[in-house]
Design a protein around this motif. Structure first.
Motif, PDB file in Angstrom:
ATOM      1  N   GLY A   1       0.819  -1.212   0.000  1.00 25.75           N
ATOM      2  CA  GLY A   1       0.000   0.000   0.000  1.00 25.75           C
ATOM      3  C   GLY A   1       0.853   1.263   0.000  1.00 25.75           C
ATOM      4  O   GLY A   1       2.072   1.223  -0.134  1.00 25.75           O
TER       5      GLY A   1
ATOM      6  N   ASP B   1       0.505   5.866   1.126  1.00 25.86           N
ATOM      7  CA  ASP B   1      -0.283   6.960   1.678  1.00 25.86           C
ATOM      8  C   ASP B   1      -1.031   7.656   0.540  1.00 25.86           C
ATOM      9  O   ASP B   1      -0.409   8.165  -0.390  1.00 25.86           O
ATOM     10  N   GLU B   2      -2.367   7.670   0.589  1.00 30.69           N
ATOM     11  CA  GLU B   2      -3.158   8.284  -0.486  1.00 30.69           C
ATOM     12  C   GLU B   2      -2.794   9.744  -0.698  1.00 30.69           C
ATOM     13  O   GLU B   2      -2.901  10.273  -1.799  1.00 30.69           O
TER      14      GLU B   2
ATOM     15  N   ARG C   1      -8.005   3.577  -3.329  1.00 31.36           N
ATOM     16  CA  ARG C   1      -8.038   3.537  -1.860  1.00 31.36           C
ATOM     17  C   ARG C   1      -6.819   2.734  -1.402  1.00 31.36           C
ATOM     18  O   ARG C   1      -6.628   1.597  -1.831  1.00 31.36           O
ATOM     19  N   ALA C   2      -6.025   3.335  -0.559  1.00 35.69           N
ATOM     20  CA  ALA C   2      -4.797   2.670  -0.119  1.00 35.69           C
ATOM     21  C   ALA C   2      -4.412   3.183   1.263  1.00 35.69           C
ATOM     22  O   ALA C   2      -4.822   4.269   1.685  1.00 35.69           O
ATOM     23  N   ALA C   3      -3.630   2.374   1.964  1.00 33.53           N
ATOM     24  CA  ALA C   3      -3.061   2.762   3.258  1.00 33.53           C
ATOM     25  C   ALA C   3      -1.773   1.973   3.440  1.00 33.53           C
ATOM     26  O   ALA C   3      -1.674   0.820   2.987  1.00 33.53           O
ATOM     27  N   PRO C   4      -0.777   2.545   4.055  1.00 35.42           N
ATOM     28  CA  PRO C   4       0.490   1.814   4.265  1.00 35.42           C
ATOM     29  C   PRO C   4       0.269   0.490   4.992  1.00 35.42           C
ATOM     30  O   PRO C   4      -0.382   0.439   6.041  1.00 35.42           O
TER      31      PRO C   4
ATOM     32  N   GLN D   1      -1.642  -1.952   4.179  1.00 36.81           N
ATOM     33  CA  GLN D   1      -2.987  -2.528   4.083  1.00 36.81           C
ATOM     34  C   GLN D   1      -3.427  -2.733   2.636  1.00 36.81           C
ATOM     35  O   GLN D   1      -4.605  -2.936   2.354  1.00 36.81           O
TER      36      GLN D   1
ATOM     37  N   THR E   1      -3.842  -2.047  -1.644  1.00 41.18           N
ATOM     38  CA  THR E   1      -4.414  -0.991  -2.504  1.00 41.18           C
ATOM     39  C   THR E   1      -5.621  -1.546  -3.235  1.00 41.18           C
ATOM     40  O   THR E   1      -5.602  -2.685  -3.718  1.00 41.18           O
TER      41      THR E   1
END
Length: 436
Positions: free
Chosen positions: A386, A388-389, A420-423, A425, A427
Motif C-alpha cells: 500500500g 499513503d493516499e 483507496r490505499a493505506a500503508p 494494508q 491498494t
C-alpha cells in the motif's frame, strides 16, 4: 513535449461573436428601415388615392355642370373657388379636370385651361372604368406638367368622374412627394425604437451565453492538450519500461543461456551435466517465452471484439501469476460490454496490474469485472504494502503517469477512477464507465 496549438482566446471569441451580432443587427436594422419606409410610403400613397377619390365624388362631380364643361368664365370662377376652398390644401398642390378627348377643362393653373394633350393608356383606362383610382410619380417632362416643374417631384393620382349627361371625364390631383416620403420616415420612426430595442436586447442576452460557450471551448482545448501530453508522456514511459524489461529480463536470460551453451560446446561435460544444462535451459526459455508473451499483451492487447474482456483479463492475470502472485479472477457480466467500454476497462486493468507487479509486493490479487446498474466496473484489490493516499499526486508528478492518464481517459468518457490505499494494508482501485 507536445507542440501546443495557439490557445483559444475567450475574449477573442466573444469579440468575434459580438462583432457578428452587431453586423447582423445593423443588417436587420437596415432591412427593417427599408420595409418600414416602403410600408409607410405605400400607406401614404393609398391615403392620397382615398383623398382623391373622396374629393372626386364629393366635391368635383356635384359641381360639374354644362357651363363648367363649356368653359363659361363665371362657372369656372365658382368651380375654382370651391376647389381652392375645399380641395387645394396641405400637400395637394395641383388639380386638373380632363375631358375624354384630352382637353383640360379646368386647372388651378389658368394657363392650362383649354389646352389639349394626349392621354396615356393608364389615364384612358381610368376614364373607361369609372370609380377606379390610380397613382404614379408624375412625369414632369410631359408638356401638360410644365408648370409643376418647380415642385421637383409629385405624386399624381387620377380618378374617373361623370360630367353632364353622364360624360366620362378624368380628375387629377397632384401631391407633393416629400409628404409621402415623410410619412414613410414617420412609420420608420414609430417602428424603429421597439424593433431595434428588441434586437439589441437579444444581442445583450446572448453575450453571457457566448462568454460561457467560449470558456467551455477554452477548457475543452486545454483538456485535449493535457490528455495529448499525458498520452505522449505515458507512451514514452511505456517504451522505456518495455526496453528496460527486455534488457534486464529476456535479453539477460538469453545471454546467460548463450554463455552456458557455449561453455558446454567448448568443454567436455558429462552426460549428467549435459542433461542438467538442457533442463535448466528449457526452464529459462519457458520463462523468457512467458515474459515475451506478457510484453506482447502489453504492446498489442488481445482482440476484445472477438475474444471478449474476460479472455483478455485472463491473459493479463496469467502474466501476473507467472511472477508468483496468486490471482483470483471474477468476470461474470463482462462478456456483453460494448467494445469501446471493454477496451477502456482493459487499458485500465493493464496499468493497474502493472503497478501491482512493479510496486505493491502483493501475494494475492483480486481482479473483478462486470456490469452493475448501467455501469461497467473494474476492481483490482491487492494485499501489498500500500501507500499513503495523500502522496498520490506526488507520485504522479514524479513520473508515475499511468493512472493519471487512465483517469483522464475515463473522465473524458464520463467515468471515474478511485484509489483507496493505506500503508501496509494494500491498494484497491475501482473503475466505473457508463454503458450507453
Amino acid at each position: 513535449m507536445v507542440d501546443e496549438r495557439a490557445p483559444v482566446s475567450t475574449v477573442g471569441l466573444l469579440v468575434r461573436f459580438t462583432a457578428a451580432g452587431v453586423i447582423v443587427l445593423l443588417s436587420l436594422a437596415a432591412l427593417i428601415a427599408y420595409i418600414a419606409r416602403q410600408a409607410g410610403t405605400e400607406q401614404a400613397s393609398e391615403s392620397a388615392r382615398e383623398v382623391t377619390y373622396v374629393t372626386a365624388r364629393g366635391v368635383v362631380e356635384p359641381r360639374l355642370d354644362a357651363n363648367v364643361v363649356a368653359g363659361q368664365p363665371a362657372a369656372l370662377q365658382a368651380f375654382d373657388s370651391a376647389m381652392r376652398r375645399y380641395v387645394l390644401q396641405g400637400s395637394l398642390v395641383r388639380v386638373k379636370l380632363w375631358s375624354a378627348d384630352g382637353k383640360i377643362v379646368y386647372s388651378d393653373e389658368p394657363r392650362l385651361i383649354g389646352q389639349t394633350f394626349p392621354l396615356d393608356p393608364d389615364e384612358t383606362e381610368a376614364l373607361r372604368i369609372q370609380g377606379s383610382s390610380e397613382s404614379e410619380v408624375s412625369d414632369l417632362s410631359r408638356p401638360e406638367n410644365q408648370f409643376e416643374i418647380p415642385y421637383k417631384k409629385l405624386l399624381e393620382v387620377y380618378v374617373g368622374v361623370r360630367g353632364p349627361g353622364d360624360e366620362p371625364m378624368l380628375f387629377e390631383a397632384y401631391f407633393q412627394y416629400q409628404a409621402v416620403t415623410q410619412a414613410g420616415q414617420a412609420a420608420w420612426k414609430r417602428f424603429a425604437p421597439p424593433s431595434l430595442g428588441a434586437l439589441l436586447l437579444l444581442e445583450l442576452v446572448q453575450i453571457p451565453f457566448a462568454w460561457s460557450l467560449a470558456r467551455r471551448v477554452q477548457r475543452q482545448q486545454r483538456d485535449r492538450e493535457r490528455l495529448l501530453q499525458h498520452a505522449v508522456d505515458a507512451s514514452d514511459a511505456e517504451r522505456r519500461r518495455i526496453a528496460g524489461e527486455l534488457h534486464d529480463g529476456v535479453v539477460q536470460e538469453l545471454t546467460g543461456l548463450n554463455y552456458a551453451l557455449d561453455a558446454m560446446r567448448l568443454g567436455k561435460p558429462t552426460e549428467g551435466q549435459r542433461a542438467e544444462l538442457i533442463a535448466d535451459s528449457a526452464t529459462r526459455l519457458r520463462g523468457s517465452i512467458g515474459s515475451l508473451r506478457t510484453l506482447l499483451v502489453d504492446i498489442y492487447p488481445p482482440n476484445l471484439a472477438e475474444e471478449g474482456l474476460a479472455s483478455a483479463l485472463a491473459e493479463l492475470a496469467a502474466g501476473l501469476e507467472r511472477t508468483g502472485v496468486a490471482v483470483r479472477l471474477e468476470t461474470e457480466g463482462a462478456e456483453d460490454l460494448p467494445p469501446a467500454v471493454a477496451a477502456l476497462l482493459f487499458r485500465a486493468a493493464q496499468e493497474i496490474v502493472r503497478n501491482v507487479a512493479a510496486h505493491s509486493g502483493a501475494q494475492e490479487v483480486l481482479i473483478q469485472a462486470g456490469r452493475v446498474s448501467g455501469k461497467a466496473t473494474l476492481v483490482v484489490d491487492d494485499n501489498g504494502r500500500g501507500f499513503d493516499e495523500a502522496r498520490l499526486d506526488e507520485r504522479s508528478s514524479d513520473g508515475h503517469l499511468g493512472l493519471r492518464s487512465i483517469g483522464d481517459l475515463l473522465a473524458e468518457s464520463g467515468g471515474m477512477l478511485t484509489v483507496r490505499a493505506a500503508p501496509g494494508q494494500g491498494t484497491r482501485v475501482e473503475v466505473e464507465v457508463p454503458v450507453r
